[in-house]
Motif scaffolding. Structure first.
Motif, PDB file in Angstrom:
ATOM      1  N   UNK A   7       6.610  -2.404  11.344  1.00 37.48           N
ATOM      2  CA  UNK A   7       7.006  -1.671  10.693  1.00 37.48           C
ATOM      3  C   UNK A   7       7.636  -2.108   9.052  1.00 37.48           C
ATOM      4  N   UNK A   8       6.969  -3.076   9.020  1.00 36.56           N
ATOM      5  CA  UNK A   8       6.825  -3.550   7.771  1.00 36.56           C
ATOM      6  C   UNK A   8       5.483  -3.618   6.929  1.00 36.56           C
ATOM      7  N   UNK A   9       5.823  -3.064   5.764  1.00 32.85           N
ATOM      8  CA  UNK A   9       4.407  -3.150   5.041  1.00 32.85           C
ATOM      9  C   UNK A   9       4.658  -4.062   3.663  1.00 32.85           C
ATOM     10  N   UNK A  10       3.652  -4.738   3.660  1.00 30.79           N
ATOM     11  CA  UNK A  10       3.686  -5.837   2.410  1.00 30.79           C
ATOM     12  C   UNK A  10       2.457  -5.454   1.284  1.00 30.79           C
ATOM     13  N   UNK A  11       2.817  -5.270   0.181  1.00 33.96           N
ATOM     14  CA  UNK A  11       1.808  -4.977  -0.810  1.00 33.96           C
ATOM     15  C   UNK A  11       2.112  -6.148  -1.863  1.00 33.96           C
ATOM     16  N   UNK A  12       1.008  -6.825  -1.983  1.00 32.66           N
ATOM     17  CA  UNK A  12       1.267  -7.856  -3.213  1.00 32.66           C
ATOM     18  C   UNK A  12       0.775  -9.424  -2.518  1.00 32.66           C
ATOM     19  N   UNK A  13       1.579 -10.148  -2.880  1.00 30.04           N
ATOM     20  CA  UNK A  13       1.306 -11.385  -2.337  1.00 30.04           C
ATOM     21  C   UNK A  13       1.367 -12.406  -3.353  1.00 30.04           C
TER      22      UNK A  13
END
Length: 158
Positions: free
Chosen positions: A152-158
């Protein structure tokens, strides 16, 4: 339509009864007493249907909504406010955690209502830049504190 006929018939009957009783009693005092009692009876007969009116079902003069409609509208507003508060407070908490971990990110939180009627964070979107270690630390904090699994965690980038 039958109720209107019955109402008018009652009014006519009361008027007839009052006329008959005033004609039978001749005298100033008796006539005045009968006129007073007859007038009270006529008022009660005329206003009796108003006692049956459900005032809560009548629309408000200002809004045009009934009481149940106003309550439903207020309930919707309250739910929207509660949802927004949960989302905003969660974003603030996430921003504090990001500062502690030294990562640069922005957050979007989506809240949902539980069967108990409580609003809780349901989805977190993290956008920004971070190291693998910072991401792992924040993921762990989100999972522990907000009980949101990595799914339920969306990570965009990095």
């Amino acid at each position: 339509m039958n109720s209107v006929k019955a109402y008018l018939l009652r009014l006519v009957f009361c008027g007839f009864l009052i006329s008959l009783s005033t004609a039978l009693l001749r005298g100033k005092r008796a006539g005045k007493v009968i006129a007073l009692c007859g007038g009270c009876l006529m008022i009660l007969t005329a206003l009796r249907p108003l006692l049956r009116v459900d005032l809560a079902a009548l629309p408000d003069l200002f809004t045009g909504l009934t009481q149940s409609q106003r309550q439903a509208q207020a309930q919707e507003k309250n739910e929207a406010i509660l949802r927004r508060l949960v989302e905003e407070q969660t974003v603030r908490w996430l921003e504090t955690q990001a500062v502690e971990l030294g990562l640069t990110a922005s957050f979007t939180v989506t809240a949902e209502k539980t069967p108990d009627g409580l609003w809780i964070p349901a989805q977190v979107t993290v956008s920004g830049s971070w190291t693998t270690e910072q991401r792992a630390d924040l993921e762990k904090r989100i999972e522990q504190e907000l009980t949101l699994p990595p799914a339920r965690q969306q990570w965009e980038g990095g």
